[in-house]
Design a protein around this motif. Structure first.
Motif, mmCIF file in Angstrom:
data_model
loop_
_atom_site.group_PDB
_atom_site.id
_atom_site.type_symbol
_atom_site.label_atom_id
_atom_site.label_comp_id
_atom_site.label_asym_id
_atom_site.label_seq_id
_atom_site.Cartn_x
_atom_site.Cartn_y
_atom_site.Cartn_z
ATOM 1 N N HIS A 289 0.836 -1.197 0.000
ATOM 2 C CA HIS A 289 0.000 0.000 0.000
ATOM 3 C C HIS A 289 0.878 1.256 0.000
ATOM 4 N N GLN A 290 0.218 2.404 -0.158
ATOM 5 C CA GLN A 290 0.891 3.690 -0.022
ATOM 6 C C GLN A 290 0.296 4.434 1.171
ATOM 7 N N MET A 291 1.147 5.138 1.905
ATOM 8 C CA MET A 291 0.697 5.922 3.051
ATOM 9 C C MET A 291 0.949 7.396 2.779
ATOM 10 N N ILE A 292 -0.112 8.197 2.843
ATOM 11 C CA ILE A 292 0.013 9.630 2.610
ATOM 12 C C ILE A 292 -0.709 10.383 3.723
ATOM 13 N N LEU A 293 -0.458 11.672 3.823
ATOM 14 C CA LEU A 293 -1.214 12.536 4.722
ATOM 15 C C LEU A 293 -2.476 12.977 4.004
ATOM 16 N N ASP A 294 -3.577 12.996 4.710
ATOM 17 C CA ASP A 294 -4.853 13.401 4.132
ATOM 18 C C ASP A 294 -4.781 14.860 3.679
ATOM 19 N N SER A 299 -3.731 15.992 9.807
ATOM 20 C CA SER A 299 -3.387 15.246 11.022
ATOM 21 C C SER A 299 -3.756 13.762 10.897
ATOM 22 N N ARG A 300 -4.257 13.358 9.730
ATOM 23 C CA ARG A 300 -4.650 11.965 9.538
ATOM 24 C C ARG A 300 -3.955 11.378 8.312
ATOM 25 N N VAL A 301 -3.727 10.063 8.362
ATOM 26 C CA VAL A 301 -3.090 9.401 7.226
ATOM 27 C C VAL A 301 -4.135 8.682 6.391
ATOM 28 N N PRO A 314 5.188 -0.060 -0.008
ATOM 29 C CA PRO A 314 5.075 1.399 0.003
ATOM 30 C C PRO A 314 6.289 2.093 -0.616
ATOM 31 N N SER A 315 6.094 3.347 -0.979
ATOM 32 C CA SER A 315 7.148 4.156 -1.576
ATOM 33 C C SER A 315 7.505 5.321 -0.672
ATOM 34 N N VAL A 316 8.799 5.494 -0.440
ATOM 35 C CA VAL A 316 9.276 6.634 0.348
ATOM 36 C C VAL A 316 8.956 7.935 -0.379
ATOM 37 N N ASP A 317 9.125 7.947 -1.700
ATOM 38 C CA ASP A 317 8.824 9.150 -2.481
ATOM 39 C C ASP A 317 7.392 9.622 -2.263
ATOM 40 N N VAL A 318 6.452 8.679 -2.263
ATOM 41 C CA VAL A 318 5.036 9.032 -2.110
ATOM 42 C C VAL A 318 4.774 9.663 -0.750
#
Length: 399
Positions: A289-294, A299-301, A314-318
């Protein structure tokens, strides 16, 4: 000189398949094979390979015990082949604890596939692992009997079961746990003092000035050890939220987060969609999966399905790029050991926003690829030895 590889697997199919894939690469020479751990230990002594590919479950002696003996008697780079199950993840982390450098999933469908994806991944891992013999003697092999750097401490992933720190009342300082390398074994009162590794930096501890609301850490090969070393040194009242991006399959990230949570004073868990970031909480991006900030609620991912167009899930770039958009100059990004250049493009976005980027140095990296890409692009504000990072962050948290 080609990289000399010993293949260890109780399955004749896998021994032949691995040999076929490796032999197709001119950079690699398969010098032998073994069908169990006992044979593996003996053939490492006889053949002196540069890299060993090691199965986990084998008769007579399993891969984990074989790795322990090999690392004690004839330290050698070991690449584990692991099943994509919860138990496979657990024993793979045990293998990293025992001294293995990295792992590759043992998915039958992928190994039966005729495309070049798996071959490229396997061969590149073997070659990259072999190239860092010099730094590994000072890190991965340090402190092992018979190694050239027996005065140092190991940098392998060494889980220490630890009681979670109890939060103190507001306004009171929380004592930080000792680094994992200096924890006394349970049931003993004897203090354990680990000597500084050969690559430790002999200078006063720096305290870089950082304006930070969020810390984001990216890592790959060698990352489990590096993250464990850093995070176990943070106090329970660490004042910043932390996002972790480690290249791992989904089953592995859940088990890895549980292990880190057992070791650390801060809370560590695998991220879920909608989780709120908060001080003293480290959220690990789920594998696949990818994890981003909303974008609407910073304050939510958000945890999103992995895009097939992206190499890393996951990608560090993303995650870096998302953090740049949501927190701008108030981000502290760390890029740690790993193959490839994931994180470099995201670091560019962070720097354009005025954020701070730290990179792990070559001497303490298992694989220098990811930090090197950021450093060569002129994006690193600090280049730090792994031994420095935890204490520096702990001091920042004490402010």
């Amino acid at each position: 000189m080609p990289v000399k590889v010993l293949i260890v697997d109780d399955s004749g199919f896998f021994r032949h398949r691995i040999a076929d894939l490796l032999s197709s690469d001119r950079r690699i020479e398969v010098i032998g094979s073994a069908s169990n751990g006992i044979e593996a230990v003996e053939k490492v002594k006889q053949l002196k390979p540069d890299v060993v590919t090691m199965d986990v479950e084998m008769p007579q002696m399993n891969g984990i015990e074989a790795v322990r003996i090999i690392m004690r008697e004839n330290p050698t780079h070991v690449l584990m082949l692991s099943s994509l199950t919860h138990e496979g993840a657990r024993v793979t982390l045990d293998a990293l604890d025992a001294g293995a450098v990295d792992f590759l999933s043992k998915d039958m469908r992928a190994w039966m596939d005729k495309n070049d994806s798996l071959k490229t991944q396997l061969c590149d891992k073997v070659v990259e692992i072999s190239r860092f013999r010099a730094s590994s003697r000072r890190g991965l092999f340090a402190g092992r009997p018979g190694s050239e750097a027996a005065t140092g401490t190991t940098m392998v992933f060494r889980p220490q079961q630890r009681e979670k720190a109890v939060p103190l009342a507001a306004g009171k300082a929380t004592s930080r746990p000792a680094p994992a390398a200096s924890v006394a074994p349970r049931g003993t009162n004897a203090p354990v003092s680990a000597p500084a590794p050969a690559h430790a930096v002999a200078r006063p501890l720096r305290r870089p000035r950082v304006n930070c609301d969020l810390m984001v850490i990216g890592s790959s090969t060698g990352g489990p050890a590096a993250l464990q070393q850093i995070l176990t040194q943070l106090p329970a009242n660490f004042p910043y939220p932390i996002l972790l991006v480690q290249h791992m399959p989904g089953t592995f990230t859940s088990v890895f987060a549980q292990r880190l949570n057992q070791q650390c004073a801060i809370e560590v868990r695998e991220a879920r969609d909608g989780d709120q970031i908060k001080p003293g909480l480290a959220l690990l991006a789920p594998g696949g999966h990818q994890m981003i900030l909303d974008g609407r609620r910073s304050s939510r991912v958000r945890v999103l399905p992995g895009d097939e167009r992206l190499t890393y899930k996951p990608s560090v770039d993303v995650t870096y790029g998302s953090s740049a958009k949501s927190h701008g100059s108030r981000v502290l990004a760390l890029i740690l050991t790993g193959m490839g250049a994931d994180g470099c493009e995201g670091a560019k976005m962070l720097k354009r926003c005025g954020a701070t980027v730290w990179a792990q140095n070559k001497e303490s990296s298992t694989i220098f690829g990811m930090p090197q890409a950021v450093i060569n692009a002129g994006l690193a504000d600090e280049i730090l030895d792994l031994q420095e990072i935890g204490p520096i962050l702990s001091r920042m948290g004490a402010r």
